[in-house]
Design a protein around this motif. Structure first.
Motif, PDB file in Angstrom:
ATOM      1  N   LEU A 123      20.416  35.853 -37.265  1.00  0.00           N
ATOM      2  CA  LEU A 123      19.613  34.702 -36.849  1.00  0.00           C
ATOM      3  C   LEU A 123      20.339  33.429 -37.239  1.00  0.00           C
ATOM      4  O   LEU A 123      20.768  33.275 -38.385  1.00  0.00           O
ATOM      5  CB  LEU A 123      18.245  34.776 -37.527  1.00  0.00           C
ATOM      6  N   ILE A 124      20.503  32.517 -36.268  1.00  0.00           N
ATOM      7  CA  ILE A 124      21.203  31.261 -36.494  1.00  0.00           C
ATOM      8  C   ILE A 124      20.261  30.110 -36.148  1.00  0.00           C
ATOM      9  O   ILE A 124      19.633  30.108 -35.080  1.00  0.00           O
ATOM     10  CB  ILE A 124      22.480  31.166 -35.634  1.00  0.00           C
ATOM     11  N   PHE A 125      20.171  29.144 -37.040  1.00  0.00           N
ATOM     12  CA  PHE A 125      19.421  27.922 -36.759  1.00  0.00           C
ATOM     13  C   PHE A 125      20.423  26.823 -36.425  1.00  0.00           C
ATOM     14  O   PHE A 125      21.274  26.490 -37.255  1.00  0.00           O
ATOM     15  CB  PHE A 125      18.558  27.540 -37.959  1.00  0.00           C
ATOM     16  N   PRO A 126      20.356  26.267 -35.212  1.00  0.00           N
ATOM     17  CA  PRO A 126      21.391  25.343 -34.759  1.00  0.00           C
ATOM     18  C   PRO A 126      21.259  23.953 -35.369  1.00  0.00           C
ATOM     19  O   PRO A 126      20.231  23.591 -35.960  1.00  0.00           O
ATOM     20  CB  PRO A 126      21.151  25.282 -33.250  1.00  0.00           C
ATOM     21  N   THR A 127      22.311  23.184 -35.191  1.00  0.00           N
ATOM     22  CA  THR A 127      22.284  21.769 -35.550  1.00  0.00           C
ATOM     23  C   THR A 127      21.355  21.026 -34.598  1.00  0.00           C
ATOM     24  O   THR A 127      21.474  21.162 -33.376  1.00  0.00           O
ATOM     25  CB  THR A 127      23.695  21.169 -35.475  1.00  0.00           C
ATOM     26  N   ILE A 128      20.427  20.255 -35.152  1.00  0.00           N
ATOM     27  CA  ILE A 128      19.448  19.517 -34.363  1.00  0.00           C
ATOM     28  C   ILE A 128      19.877  18.051 -34.293  1.00  0.00           C
ATOM     29  O   ILE A 128      20.077  17.407 -35.326  1.00  0.00           O
ATOM     30  CB  ILE A 128      18.046  19.619 -34.975  1.00  0.00           C
ATOM     31  N   ASP A 129      20.026  17.546 -33.084  1.00  0.00           N
ATOM     32  CA  ASP A 129      20.370  16.139 -32.908  1.00  0.00           C
ATOM     33  C   ASP A 129      19.127  15.254 -32.821  1.00  0.00           C
ATOM     34  O   ASP A 129      19.160  14.088 -33.238  1.00  0.00           O
ATOM     35  CB  ASP A 129      21.216  15.954 -31.649  1.00  0.00           C
ATOM     36  N   GLU A 130      18.050  15.795 -32.292  1.00  0.00           N
ATOM     37  CA  GLU A 130      16.802  15.027 -32.192  1.00  0.00           C
ATOM     38  C   GLU A 130      15.637  16.000 -32.123  1.00  0.00           C
ATOM     39  O   GLU A 130      15.689  16.985 -31.374  1.00  0.00           O
ATOM     40  CB  GLU A 130      16.801  14.128 -30.958  1.00  0.00           C
ATOM     41  N   ALA A 131      14.601  15.743 -32.894  1.00  0.00           N
ATOM     42  CA  ALA A 131      13.407  16.593 -32.868  1.00  0.00           C
ATOM     43  C   ALA A 131      12.169  15.740 -33.017  1.00  0.00           C
ATOM     44  O   ALA A 131      12.064  14.921 -33.945  1.00  0.00           O
ATOM     45  CB  ALA A 131      13.464  17.634 -33.980  1.00  0.00           C
ATOM     46  N   THR A 132      11.237  15.915 -32.099  1.00  0.00           N
ATOM     47  CA  THR A 132       9.933  15.267 -32.154  1.00  0.00           C
ATOM     48  C   THR A 132       8.888  16.327 -31.799  1.00  0.00           C
ATOM     49  O   THR A 132       9.240  17.467 -31.472  1.00  0.00           O
ATOM     50  CB  THR A 132       9.840  14.101 -31.152  1.00  0.00           C
ATOM     51  N   PRO A 133       7.594  16.006 -31.808  1.00  0.00           N
ATOM     52  CA  PRO A 133       6.594  16.992 -31.387  1.00  0.00           C
ATOM     53  C   PRO A 133       6.694  17.400 -29.921  1.00  0.00           C
ATOM     54  O   PRO A 133       6.076  18.396 -29.528  1.00  0.00           O
ATOM     55  CB  PRO A 133       5.264  16.275 -31.675  1.00  0.00           C
ATOM     56  N   SER A 134       7.447  16.663 -29.116  1.00  0.00           N
ATOM     57  CA  SER A 134       7.530  16.997 -27.688  1.00  0.00           C
ATOM     58  C   SER A 134       8.946  16.986 -27.131  1.00  0.00           C
ATOM     59  O   SER A 134       9.132  17.124 -25.923  1.00  0.00           O
ATOM     60  CB  SER A 134       6.673  16.010 -26.881  1.00  0.00           C
ATOM     61  N   ARG A 135       9.944  16.843 -27.981  1.00  0.00           N
ATOM     62  CA  ARG A 135      11.316  16.750 -27.495  1.00  0.00           C
ATOM     63  C   ARG A 135      12.260  17.373 -28.524  1.00  0.00           C
ATOM     64  O   ARG A 135      12.073  17.203 -29.736  1.00  0.00           O
ATOM     65  CB  ARG A 135      11.702  15.285 -27.244  1.00  0.00           C
ATOM     66  N   LEU A 136      13.281  18.085 -28.019  1.00  0.00           N
ATOM     67  CA  LEU A 136      14.232  18.736 -28.910  1.00  0.00           C
ATOM     68  C   LEU A 136      15.611  18.747 -28.271  1.00  0.00           C
ATOM     69  O   LEU A 136      15.771  19.167 -27.121  1.00  0.00           O
ATOM     70  CB  LEU A 136      13.790  20.173 -29.209  1.00  0.00           C
ATOM     71  N   ILE A 137      16.597  18.272 -29.003  1.00  0.00           N
ATOM     72  CA  ILE A 137      17.986  18.332 -28.568  1.00  0.00           C
ATOM     73  C   ILE A 137      18.771  19.057 -29.659  1.00  0.00           C
ATOM     74  O   ILE A 137      18.778  18.621 -30.820  1.00  0.00           O
ATOM     75  CB  ILE A 137      18.580  16.935 -28.322  1.00  0.00           C
ATOM     76  N   TYR A 138      19.401  20.163 -29.286  1.00  0.00           N
ATOM     77  CA  TYR A 138      20.126  20.950 -30.283  1.00  0.00           C
ATOM     78  C   TYR A 138      21.420  21.481 -29.680  1.00  0.00           C
ATOM     79  O   TYR A 138      21.595  21.491 -28.465  1.00  0.00           O
ATOM     80  CB  TYR A 138      19.271  22.093 -30.818  1.00  0.00           C
ATOM     81  N   ARG A 139      22.315  21.924 -30.549  1.00  0.00           N
ATOM     82  CA  ARG A 139      23.640  22.346 -30.121  1.00  0.00           C
ATOM     83  C   ARG A 139      23.750  23.870 -30.117  1.00  0.00           C
ATOM     84  O   ARG A 139      23.396  24.532 -31.094  1.00  0.00           O
ATOM     85  CB  ARG A 139      24.703  21.763 -31.051  1.00  0.00           C
ATOM     86  N   THR A 140      24.281  24.399 -29.030  1.00  0.00           N
ATOM     87  CA  THR A 140      24.530  25.834 -28.951  1.00  0.00           C
ATOM     88  C   THR A 140      25.720  26.185 -29.832  1.00  0.00           C
ATOM     89  O   THR A 140      26.774  25.549 -29.740  1.00  0.00           O
ATOM     90  CB  THR A 140      24.829  26.257 -27.507  1.00  0.00           C
ATOM     91  N   PRO A 141      25.603  27.171 -30.710  1.00  0.00           N
ATOM     92  CA  PRO A 141      26.707  27.479 -31.625  1.00  0.00           C
ATOM     93  C   PRO A 141      27.897  28.093 -30.900  1.00  0.00           C
ATOM     94  O   PRO A 141      27.751  28.752 -29.867  1.00  0.00           O
ATOM     95  CB  PRO A 141      26.080  28.485 -32.596  1.00  0.00           C
TER      96      PRO A 141
END
Length: 217
Positions: A123-141
């Motif tokens: 299980l990998i948890f990615p780097t999150i660039d932006e997180a809100t209750p309705s928006r998420l930007i993250y990086r694929t490893p």
């Protein structure tokens, strides 16, 4: 010669299309089905079938309805959708949900990776660039050779679980299981929606990809 242009010929060779013989074997189709990775199409008298292989997935799925025109071919064969890697251990699902609850009120993401050599999941948890209750930007490893991203998972925090138009665009060219969890802190348990992304299609899962679960949604 199927195509004069070398680039076009390379594309057609990479994604071949074979008629199914009316009787006897088709070494070309058998080789496509036996491949470690790749995909192509079989044209049968009943339908056109996508044959897609990954080290973790064997997929044969009709992409057309029954063909009305007469074709002097054999049948494309039965559909198939097998996780060659096996089901994902249930403890990874539990760890993801713990991570998603800890991220509230924001959305969060996780990847499940399978090692072809050891046949183990991680299980990998990615780097999150932006997180809100309705928006998420993250990086694929970026994974080492022999490791395959099986599941791309994200949460909708306290909102319902569904696939958005952004999800559709992100998943269009991928081969993976896509999962969304919603209502993370609901006392009756979170919601989950799931699909198999393959060949530009979004296919329903007949059951949960996790051990111990029985339903995909």
């Amino acid at each position: 010669m199927i195509a004069e242009d070398p680039t076009a010929a390379a594309v057609l060779a990479a994604v071949p299309c074979y008629p199914v013989p009316p009787f006897g074997r088709s070494p070309a189709i058998e080789a496509l089905r036996a491949a470690r990775a790749g995909h192509g199409f079989a044209i049968g008298c009943d339908n056109v079938m996508l044959i897609l292989r990954r080290p973790w997935l064997a997929l044969d799925v009709p992409i057309t309805a029954s063909i009305a025109a007469y074709l002097p071919y054999g049948a494309a064969g039965p559909p198939r959708a097998d996780l060659l890697c096996g089901l994902i251990p249930h403890e990874h699902r539990a760890a993801m949900l713990d991570h998603f609850r800890a991220a509230l009120p924001n959305e969060a993401a996780a990847f499940i990776v399978w090692d072809e050599a050891t046949r183990e999941f991680s299980l990998i948890f990615p780097t999150i660039d932006e997180a809100t209750p309705s928006r998420l930007i993250y990086r694929t490893p970026v994974l080492p050779p022999g490791c395959h991203m099986i599941c791309d998972v994200h949460s909708h925090a306290r909102a319902r679980a569904f696939f958005s138009a952004t999800d559709d665009a992100d998943d269009a060219d991928a081969t993976k299981l896509a999962l969304v969890f919603g209502r993370i802190d609901d006392p009756t348990g979170p919601e989950m929606v799931s699909r198999l992304c393959a060949g530009g299609m979004f296919l329903p899962l007949p059951r949960s990809p996790f051990t111990g679960d029985h339903y995909a949604n």
